[in-house]
Scaffold this motif. Structure first.
Motif, mmCIF file in Angstrom:
data_model
loop_
_atom_site.group_PDB
_atom_site.id
_atom_site.type_symbol
_atom_site.label_atom_id
_atom_site.label_comp_id
_atom_site.label_asym_id
_atom_site.label_seq_id
_atom_site.Cartn_x
_atom_site.Cartn_y
_atom_site.Cartn_z
ATOM 1 N N PRO A 342 1.569 -2.194 -13.745
ATOM 2 C CA PRO A 342 2.163 -1.002 -14.351
ATOM 3 C C PRO A 342 2.840 -0.081 -13.326
ATOM 4 O O PRO A 342 3.771 0.647 -13.648
ATOM 5 C CB PRO A 342 0.970 -0.293 -15.005
ATOM 6 C CG PRO A 342 -0.249 -0.883 -14.381
ATOM 7 C CD PRO A 342 0.109 -2.234 -13.873
ATOM 8 N N GLU A 343 2.357 -0.158 -12.082
ATOM 9 C CA GLU A 343 2.957 0.659 -11.003
ATOM 10 C C GLU A 343 3.009 -0.165 -9.728
ATOM 11 O O GLU A 343 2.155 -1.030 -9.509
ATOM 12 C CB GLU A 343 2.081 1.895 -10.728
ATOM 13 C CG GLU A 343 2.185 2.948 -11.792
ATOM 14 C CD GLU A 343 1.330 4.169 -11.459
ATOM 15 O OE1 GLU A 343 0.320 4.001 -10.749
ATOM 16 O OE2 GLU A 343 1.694 5.264 -11.915
ATOM 17 N N VAL A 344 3.981 0.137 -8.883
ATOM 18 C CA VAL A 344 4.051 -0.526 -7.573
ATOM 19 C C VAL A 344 4.229 0.547 -6.501
ATOM 20 O O VAL A 344 4.929 1.539 -6.728
ATOM 21 C CB VAL A 344 5.216 -1.541 -7.502
ATOM 22 C CG1 VAL A 344 4.885 -2.808 -8.245
ATOM 23 C CG2 VAL A 344 6.513 -0.945 -8.029
ATOM 24 N N SER A 345 3.600 0.336 -5.356
ATOM 25 C CA SER A 345 3.692 1.335 -4.280
ATOM 26 C C SER A 345 4.301 0.737 -3.026
ATOM 27 O O SER A 345 4.204 -0.462 -2.786
ATOM 28 C CB SER A 345 2.300 1.885 -3.954
ATOM 29 O OG SER A 345 1.777 2.558 -5.068
ATOM 30 N N ILE A 346 4.891 1.630 -2.242
ATOM 31 C CA ILE A 346 5.464 1.244 -0.944
ATOM 32 C C ILE A 346 4.944 2.240 0.084
ATOM 33 O O ILE A 346 5.009 3.458 -0.145
ATOM 34 C CB ILE A 346 7.014 1.350 -0.963
ATOM 35 C CG1 ILE A 346 7.603 0.428 -2.037
ATOM 36 C CG2 ILE A 346 7.599 1.050 0.402
ATOM 37 C CD1 ILE A 346 9.132 0.516 -2.150
ATOM 38 N N ALA A 347 4.447 1.748 1.213
ATOM 39 C CA ALA A 347 4.051 2.664 2.297
ATOM 40 C C ALA A 347 5.316 3.067 3.038
ATOM 41 O O ALA A 347 6.039 2.207 3.553
ATOM 42 C CB ALA A 347 3.079 1.974 3.245
ATOM 43 N N THR A 348 5.605 4.367 3.063
ATOM 44 C CA THR A 348 6.837 4.839 3.703
ATOM 45 C C THR A 348 6.602 5.268 5.141
ATOM 46 O O THR A 348 7.483 5.187 5.982
ATOM 47 C CB THR A 348 7.418 6.032 2.929
ATOM 48 O OG1 THR A 348 6.382 7.012 2.811
ATOM 49 C CG2 THR A 348 7.892 5.610 1.552
ATOM 50 N N GLU A 376 4.670 5.799 -1.712
ATOM 51 C CA GLU A 376 5.551 6.261 -2.766
ATOM 52 C C GLU A 376 5.277 5.308 -3.927
ATOM 53 O O GLU A 376 5.301 4.089 -3.728
ATOM 54 C CB GLU A 376 6.983 6.057 -2.268
ATOM 55 C CG GLU A 376 7.962 7.015 -2.824
ATOM 56 C CD GLU A 376 9.287 6.834 -2.093
ATOM 57 O OE1 GLU A 376 9.462 7.409 -1.007
ATOM 58 O OE2 GLU A 376 10.125 6.089 -2.625
ATOM 59 N N THR A 377 4.968 5.855 -5.101
ATOM 60 C CA THR A 377 4.632 4.968 -6.220
ATOM 61 C C THR A 377 5.755 4.978 -7.254
ATOM 62 O O THR A 377 6.248 6.042 -7.635
ATOM 63 C CB THR A 377 3.284 5.390 -6.842
ATOM 64 O OG1 THR A 377 2.288 5.231 -5.823
ATOM 65 C CG2 THR A 377 2.909 4.510 -8.030
ATOM 66 N N LEU A 378 6.150 3.789 -7.655
ATOM 67 C CA LEU A 378 7.252 3.632 -8.617
ATOM 68 C C LEU A 378 6.708 2.965 -9.876
ATOM 69 O O LEU A 378 5.723 2.215 -9.800
ATOM 70 C CB LEU A 378 8.358 2.759 -8.023
ATOM 71 C CG LEU A 378 9.210 3.334 -6.898
ATOM 72 C CD1 LEU A 378 8.523 3.257 -5.553
ATOM 73 C CD2 LEU A 378 10.518 2.575 -6.820
ATOM 74 N N PRO A 379 7.354 3.190 -11.014
ATOM 75 C CA PRO A 379 6.894 2.495 -12.219
ATOM 76 C C PRO A 379 7.142 0.987 -12.101
ATOM 77 O O PRO A 379 8.156 0.571 -11.530
ATOM 78 C CB PRO A 379 7.763 3.104 -13.336
ATOM 79 C CG PRO A 379 8.927 3.726 -12.652
ATOM 80 C CD PRO A 379 8.499 4.081 -11.263
ATOM 81 N N GLY A 380 6.201 0.213 -12.618
ATOM 82 C CA GLY A 380 6.392 -1.246 -12.609
ATOM 83 C C GLY A 380 7.415 -1.644 -13.662
ATOM 84 O O GLY A 380 7.926 -0.789 -14.397
ATOM 85 N N TRP A 381 7.710 -2.931 -13.793
ATOM 86 C CA TRP A 381 8.712 -3.359 -14.785
ATOM 87 C C TRP A 381 8.058 -4.115 -15.931
ATOM 88 O O TRP A 381 8.628 -4.216 -16.993
ATOM 89 C CB TRP A 381 9.830 -4.176 -14.123
ATOM 90 C CG TRP A 381 9.382 -5.169 -13.085
ATOM 91 C CD1 TRP A 381 9.163 -6.487 -13.265
ATOM 92 C CD2 TRP A 381 9.126 -4.903 -11.700
ATOM 93 N NE1 TRP A 381 8.773 -7.075 -12.081
ATOM 94 C CE2 TRP A 381 8.745 -6.126 -11.095
ATOM 95 C CE3 TRP A 381 9.175 -3.768 -10.893
ATOM 96 C CZ2 TRP A 381 8.420 -6.237 -9.754
ATOM 97 C CZ3 TRP A 381 8.848 -3.876 -9.558
ATOM 98 C CH2 TRP A 381 8.475 -5.095 -8.998
#
Ligand code: IMP
Length: 429
Positions: A342-348, A376-381
């Motif tokens: 449901p969500e994906v994150s990236i370490a910035t 940074e957390t983004l909505p999943g697809w």
């Protein structure tokens, strides 16, 4: 007109899916060559209904007619090399006249494999590297210590035996406590090595010259790295690294061509991060999620079967990899593995205990173990991407995730892999 030379490098801790990308790119090239590492690598390639795991031969060997070379930077394990050649023949893959090994490449000998095991088991838990046990570190130590044995030495039977006996005696001095079974194993393996060495002559070649000639004739050449940037002996998480230069610079020294001959460097990153063996993994998942991703992505070592630790995409590492490799483009693999999240994150960047933040990948591995990545957390697809063959086929959120990776790494994405098969690839024009 000079041909084009492309290097494919791993940008994490190995297992990024380089085998798949090389297999895709190999379609149009004349030569595919490996420039470092040995049988520690495990490149998994799926063609039609078959899965092939290659440890030493370049992934391009699955394309009929391609010349496949192992450069001087590789350490060659004779038993595994011939086993792999036989295995391919048994599958009906014609490799005759297609495989060559640099005369200058060093051999991994039975005592290197044994030393690797003995060193690991006698080290304290904290000092253990978690190697693949394939003798890689000891073989490169022999090379740097100027007591290695090279492919060119195997051509002279008497001399080879002499060198092998001297090497064995020296190694036995570092392993005084071998048990009877290990001592017998070593003796048997040495006899097998002598027999196999005789068969090496037909594969020995001047790899640097072959590559230079192919480029001069206008052909394309693909240089395939093993492991990944964070496992590089100089640029990785030392001492939890492999013993060769996995980064793009290693492609020139490991092949015997000048760096000016390299036209492009494609960095392969998984859409998340994994690590097998010891050493810090800053973006590691908590246990539940770790388990889930391991299942989703089938994250078990291709060489040792060990479970890989999993974590979010680490843009600090990827940015560092873009710099030390001079990447001209990225290939993002296993995007489909994130399809159900449901969500994906990236370490910035990395947060440090004193409240400051680190944007660059640190040299000090112990400090890397202490950082707290900022995500940074983004909505999943939450949609199936495995059928996508163009960017337009990808869900909007997946494209946004890839766009962010591109921004953070300052490197254009050229390829996106959405499944294990050759055709499950998106080419970004
Ligand atoms: P070695 O290369 O066997 O000496 O192992 C040194 C470190 O590199 C260990 O952490 C291994 O797990 C890791 N390593 C070596 N080869 C690979 C690979 O192909 N994929 C992932 N990790 C690897």
């Amino acid at each position: 007109m000079s041909g084009r030379c492309t290097v494919v490098v791993g940008c994490q801790w190995g297992d990024e899916g380089k085998g798949k990308i090389v297999d895709v790119l190999a379609e149009d090239v004349e030569i595919v060559a490996r420039y470092q590492g040995g049988a520690n690598a495990g490149h998994t390639v799926h063609v039609a209904d078959e899965t092939v795991v290659l440890h030493q031969l370049p992934s391009g060997v699955l394309h009929p007619g391609k010349r496949c070379l192992l450069g001087n930077g590789v350490v060659l394990d004779l038993a595994r090399f011939f086993e792999e050649c036989e295995g391919l023949r048994a599958r009906g893959i014609d490799i005759s006249g297609r495989v060559g090994v640099s005369e200058r490449a060093h051999l991994v000998l039975p005592y290197h494999r044994l030393l690797d095991r003995v060193l690991e088991r006698s080290a304290s838990e904290k000092k253990r590297i978690g190697t693949t046990g394939r003798g890689i570190g000891p073989a490169y130590e022999s090379k740097a210590g100027r007591r290695g044995i090279r492919v060119v030495d195997a051509a002279n039977g008497a001399r080879f035996r002499e060198l092998l006996d001297a090497g064995t005696e020296r190694a036995r001095g570092s392993m005084p406590n071998l048990d009877a079974e290990e001592a017998r194993e070593l003796k048997d393996a040495l006899e097998v090595t002598v027999d196999l060495a005789e068969r090496l002559a037909e594969y020995a070649t001047d790899v640097g010259m072959e590559v230079a000639d192919a480029l001069a004739a206008g052909h394309e050449v693909l240089l395939e790295g093993a492991q990944g940037t964070a496992l590089d002996l100089d640029h990785g998480t030392y001492p939890y690294v492999t013993s060769s230069n996995t980064t793009a610079g290693g492609a020139a020294t490991g092949m015997g061509i000048g760096p000016t001959k390299i036209d492009a460097v494609v960095g392969v990153v998984k859409a998340y991060t994994t690590r097998v063996g010891n050493g810090p993994l800053p973006t590691a998942f908590p246990p539940d999620m770790d388990e889930r991703m391991r299942e989703l992505g089938g994250e078990f070592g291709a060489t040792t079967g060990r479970p890989r630790r999993c974590g979010w995409f680490d843009a600090v590492l990827a940015r560092y990899a873009a710099r030390v490799n001079g990447l001209t483009g990225l290939a993002v693999t296993k995007l489909d593995v994130l399809d159900t999240l449901p969500e994906v994150s990236i370490a910035t960047d990395y947060g440090v205990r004193d409240g400051s933040c680190m944007r660059a990948f640190p040299a000090d591995t112990s400090s890397l173990a202490m950082v707290e990545p900022r995500y940074e957390t983004l909505p999943g697809w939450e949609a199936d991407t495995s059928e996508a063959r163009s960017l337009a086929d990808l869900p909007r959120n997946a494209r946004a995730y890839l766009d962010r990776i591109e921004e953070l790494t300052e490197t254009p994405i050229q390829w996106i892999s959405v499944g294990t098969h050759r055709d499950q690839i998106v080419r970004v024009d």
